[in-house]
Write an enzyme that holds these catalytic residues in place. Structure first.
Site, PDB file in Angstrom:
ATOM      1  N   GLY A 114      30.586  23.373  71.623  1.00 35.25           N
ATOM      2  CA  GLY A 114      30.695  22.091  72.299  1.00 35.25           C
ATOM      3  C   GLY A 114      30.321  22.222  73.763  1.00 35.25           C
ATOM      4  N   ILE A 115      30.924  21.351  74.564  1.00 35.23           N
ATOM      5  CA  ILE A 115      30.592  21.300  75.978  1.00 35.23           C
ATOM      6  C   ILE A 115      31.837  21.579  76.809  1.00 35.23           C
ATOM      7  CG2 ILE A 115      30.996  18.805  76.078  1.00 35.23           C
ATOM      8  CD1 ILE A 115      28.724  18.618  78.075  1.00 35.23           C
ATOM      9  N   GLY A 116      31.681  22.282  77.936  1.00 43.30           N
ATOM     10  CA  GLY A 116      32.807  22.490  78.830  1.00 43.30           C
ATOM     11  C   GLY A 116      33.094  23.951  79.092  1.00 43.30           C
ATOM     12  N   GLU A 145      24.910  20.831  67.880  1.00 44.60           N
ATOM     13  CA  GLU A 145      24.408  19.532  68.326  1.00 44.60           C
ATOM     14  C   GLU A 145      23.852  19.625  69.736  1.00 44.60           C
ATOM     15  OE1 GLU A 145      28.199  16.982  69.964  1.00 44.60           O
ATOM     16  OE2 GLU A 145      27.987  17.184  67.800  1.00 44.60           O
ATOM     17  N   GLY A 194      30.522  15.193  67.207  1.00 43.65           N
ATOM     18  CA  GLY A 194      30.107  15.980  66.047  1.00 43.65           C
ATOM     19  C   GLY A 194      31.190  16.886  65.498  1.00 43.65           C
TER      20      GLY A 194
END
Length: 433
Positions: free
Chosen positions: A215-217, A238, A336
């Site tokens: 993911g992001i972060g 994703e 996602g």
């Protein structure tokens, strides 16, 4: 006409392009760092010409001036994911939120749930065959363009050309606005001791030859720090950010063990700095596809040892994950997460990981709770959850009873909250901890 003549016949100014938008239209804009900023600025400047123009978007990374107070009569925002720019407007009722798995967003356009009047997209300049790349934002942006009655393309000479199924021909574009500006960047987050601890725990679950979704972060970036001794990792995610570039250059990410798209990094959108954008530009190792392919759990599952790492706001004693709301307040969206959790669960030797700090609000609130907050969304159901990770360790929930799950989760909660969690455990289950 030849391709150059076709291209030139469609070139207009941003101001001319947005005049094609009419009151009551539904406008889908390019996603995240792929936002067509010049055309959106022109649209906002032309706001007096519009009433009830619906703007469908996921994560706004630009100015999002159509969300400002006072714009309500001109623009209504329909968020498929709530981001920092849209959170206040959604909470105040000046914008709407539509729940949807990321993989299913294209279906909203394709099957007429949300018919697209105008798609405003950002592209690279055309190649010799007249094909422009969607660059950093393929995701739902390409499917929206394919469904739209009118396509307005901001053709930016700074947009990287990405490979895969990431192209649209100039013949499919109605209006072209030429631009030359830097792509929106997302700077790397600060990684603290908590994130490093979580990253180390997550990395311990990753085997050589695994394929990763990140993911992001700060937590996903921290995971990457602890993967430098791994071999032949792959990426099917994703999105990716700058940390992946370092592992490719170090020879850690090769994709050699991938069953699907062997040797390739497969993504649907990108969020990072110019370093990442330069890396993907004309790079045959990186392939971008629309989100209904990349995030399809059946596609994800074709990679052996699929490891997906996502975040959470709360996890309750049963293992239910809330990753998108704070009580009744919509904070983000499903994105996602469920797509990849289900794909990893179906993958041969695949695992899913929910990674989060043990507390929120500067240590005042436990993220491991007996019951999710009233009104909170269940993003990922208890039957799908495998590993939960905090800075205090790893709780493996698959195959565990409710009592066993609760014990495992309490053991990785912040020590400050464990006594009260144990009391709640003993009340619920009528037994000692």
């Amino acid at each position: 006409m030849n391709l150059q003549e076709i291209y030139e016949s469609k070139v207009v100014t941003a101001e001319q392009a947005v005049r094609k938008i009419k009151s009551g239209n539904r406008v889908v804009t390019g996603h995240a760092c792929g936002e067509p900023t010049d055309v959106l600025a022109a649209m906002v400047a032309n706001c007096e010409a519009y009433e009830n123009v619906e703007i469908v978007h996921m994560v706004p990374m630009g100015k999002a001036e159509y969300l400002k107070k006072g714009m309500e009569t001109h623009f209504t925002h329909n968020a498929v994911f709530v981001g920092g720019c849209s959170r206040e407007a959604v909470a105040e009722g000046r914008a709407d939120f539509t729940p949807c798995y990321f993989s299913k967003v294209p279906e909203l356009f394709q099957k007429g749930y949300l018919p697209v009047d105008v798609a405003i997209i950002q592209l690279s300049p055309p190649d010799k065959n007249g094909n422009c790349s969607f660059g950093v934002s393929n995701d739902y942006t390409k499917p929206a363009a394919k469904c739209a009655k009118i396509v307005i393309a901001e053709v930016n000479d700074k947009m990287p050309k990405t490979m895969g199924d990431s192209f649209i021909n100039v013949s499919e574009i109605d209006y072209i606005v030429e631009a030359s500006h830097a792509i929106i960047e997302l700077q790397p987050p600060k990684i603290g001791e908590i994130e490093r601890a979580i990253g180390g725990h997550c990395a311990s679950l990753v085997e050589d030859g695994s394929t990763l979704q990140l993911g992001i972060g700060a937590i996903p970036d921290a995971v990457l720090l602890f993967l430098k001794n791994k071999k032949d990792l792959g990426i099917h995610s994703e999105m990716i950010s700058d940390g992946v570039v370092e592992l490719v250059e170090a020879g850690v990410i090769t994709g050699k063990s991938k069953v699907l798209h062997n040797g390739k990094i497969v993504v649907t959108f990108l969020m990072g700095t110019k370093r990442l954008y330069d890396f993907v530009d004309n790079n045959p190792m990186v392939e971008m596809y629309s989100v209904d392919y990349v995030n399809d759990p059946v596609v994800v599952a074709q990679n052996n040892k699929m490891v997906c790492i996502n975040s959470a706001i709360q996890v309750d004693f049963m293992g239910q994950v809330n990753a998108e709301s704070i009580g009744l307040t919509q904070f983000s969206g499903v994105g996602g997460q469920v797509d990849f959790v289900r794909g990893a669960n179906m993958s041969k030797d695949g695992i899913s990981i929910m990674a989060m700090s043990s507390t929120a609000a500067k240590g005042k609130i436990s993220k491991i709770v007996p019951i999710l907050d009233e009104g909170a969304a269940v993003t990922t159901g208890r039957n799908d959850v495998n590993y939960v990770v905090t800075e205090y360790g790893i709780a493996q929930l698959k195959g565990k009873s409710l009592r066993q799950r609760a014990r495992a989760l309490i053991n990785i909660a912040h020590p400050y909250f464990r006594n009260e969690l144990i009391l709640e455990f003993e009340k619920r289950f009528n037994c000692e901890f």
